[in-house]
Design a protein around this motif. Sequence first.
Motif, short mmCIF file in Angstrom:
data_model
loop_
_atom_site.label_atom_id
_atom_site.label_comp_id
_atom_site.label_asym_id
_atom_site.label_seq_id
_atom_site.Cartn_x
_atom_site.Cartn_y
_atom_site.Cartn_z
N UNK A 160 0.81 -1.21 0.00
CA UNK A 160 0.00 0.00 0.00
C UNK A 160 0.85 1.27 0.00
N UNK A 161 2.15 1.13 0.25
CA UNK A 161 3.07 2.28 0.27
C UNK A 161 3.88 2.42 -1.02
N UNK A 162 3.70 1.51 -1.97
CA UNK A 162 4.45 1.56 -3.23
C UNK A 162 4.12 2.84 -3.99
N UNK A 163 5.14 3.49 -4.52
CA UNK A 163 4.94 4.72 -5.30
C UNK A 163 4.23 4.41 -6.60
N UNK A 252 -15.94 -3.09 7.03
CA UNK A 252 -15.03 -3.11 8.17
C UNK A 252 -13.78 -2.25 8.00
N UNK A 253 -13.50 -1.82 6.77
CA UNK A 253 -12.27 -1.07 6.51
C UNK A 253 -12.31 0.30 7.17
N UNK A 254 -11.12 0.83 7.48
CA UNK A 254 -10.99 2.12 8.13
C UNK A 254 -10.92 3.25 7.11
N UNK A 255 -11.66 4.32 7.38
CA UNK A 255 -11.65 5.49 6.49
C UNK A 255 -10.21 6.00 6.33
N UNK A 256 -9.86 6.32 5.09
CA UNK A 256 -8.53 6.85 4.80
C UNK A 256 -7.50 5.79 4.48
N UNK A 257 -7.87 4.51 4.65
CA UNK A 257 -6.91 3.44 4.41
C UNK A 257 -6.99 2.92 2.98
N UNK A 258 -5.88 2.34 2.54
CA UNK A 258 -5.81 1.61 1.27
C UNK A 258 -5.53 0.15 1.58
N UNK A 259 -6.22 -0.74 0.84
CA UNK A 259 -6.02 -2.18 1.02
C UNK A 259 -5.72 -2.81 -0.33
N UNK A 260 -4.58 -3.50 -0.42
CA UNK A 260 -4.25 -4.26 -1.62
C UNK A 260 -4.90 -5.64 -1.56
N UNK A 261 -5.48 -6.08 -2.67
CA UNK A 261 -6.18 -7.36 -2.74
C UNK A 261 -5.54 -8.20 -3.84
N UNK A 262 -4.95 -9.32 -3.46
CA UNK A 262 -4.28 -10.18 -4.44
C UNK A 262 -4.61 -11.63 -4.22
N UNK A 263 -4.31 -12.45 -5.22
CA UNK A 263 -4.67 -13.86 -5.17
C UNK A 263 -3.55 -14.79 -4.76
N UNK A 264 -2.32 -14.25 -4.54
CA UNK A 264 -1.15 -15.06 -4.21
C UNK A 264 -0.88 -16.10 -5.31
N UNK A 265 -1.09 -15.70 -6.56
CA UNK A 265 -0.93 -16.63 -7.68
C UNK A 265 -0.15 -15.95 -8.81
#
Length: 364
Positions: A160-163, A252-265
């Motif tokens: 989530x911190x990647x430029x 459930x996510x917190x306001x202001x946050x970013x969440x990366x979603x991946x499949x591990x594949x």
Amino acid sequence: MNILVTGGAGFIGSALVRHIINNTTDSVINVDKLTYAGNLESLKDIEESERYSFECHDICNHKEMQRIFKAYQPDVVMHLAAESHVDRSITGPSEFIQTNILGTYTLLEVAREYTSTLDKDKRDSFKFHHISTDEVYGDLPHPDDFEEPNCEDVLPLFTEKTSYAPSSPYSASKASSDHLVRAWLRTYGLPVVITNCSNNYGPYHFPEKLIPLVILNALEGKPLPVYGEGNQIRDWLYVEDHARALYEVVTKGQVGETYNIGGHNEKKNLEVVQSICGILDNLVPKEKKYSEQIVFVADRPGHDKRYAIDASKIHSDLGWKPEETFETGLLKTVKWYLNNQSWCKSVQDGSYKRERLGQLKGNS
């Protein structure tokens, strides 16, 4: 909740709508312009639900968006409406700028106006969930870049911190929309949350994308085009796993946050095509192997080498992880296309013949 979903007739959007209607007591207002990639056939199973409403409108239409917000009083917005095919963005970037940037701006402004009219409790619980892509990060080092073998353990992942370093008109337009969303939080206090996902696959995917294109071409005996040498790596996420993740984030996510979603594949494109061929060899055998239809074509301009998501944050914070492996998800996907040929025919309106898109002059 009343959940306003933009782009709910598209691939990921329709999976999300089906998930909400089938697995929760929430109501969905689906706003979709019904471009070539949006199809109400993908929502046949839930369209009669009393908790489902559909509005056919362009998210760039400020007046209609105002009317919809006022009429339905959404508790949250899940914004998926976007032009999303990289090849199309190369030859026709204008639609991507219009929908992905100006459309997002319009929704942010309408949401800001709308929340100013709410009572404190409803305003405090409101969320604007912006669904984006890992392509905004550009690309990552590839195993072929390293001399030592078995270097996978040291290869970096998108966090989530990647430029941001987008490569295509599509990813640049999505990066722009991400920046707008964050600016509306910081400047205006609009309660937003962002998710960035890896490559999705699964049922109801429009056949311009790699997996459905290969399945349908293989069945028809057509060439299976692979860009360059097929070494580009993608992280594959089953669309129904993604839908579950999106619902977890909006609830459930917190306001202001970013969440990366991946499949591990992580899979090379050539691996993906070969895997599809192997499944078809078993399910629909013919005299020759399907892999004999593979052809290598000139690479896409600016083609990113590798995408890979670090999804540890959404797992640790919200408890989500994918249920499907690539093998189980791909088998389900191939079987779905084999059993739903009528859907495949209905969504191809004659203007797209599964030809190659996104070529620059002189490329073939």
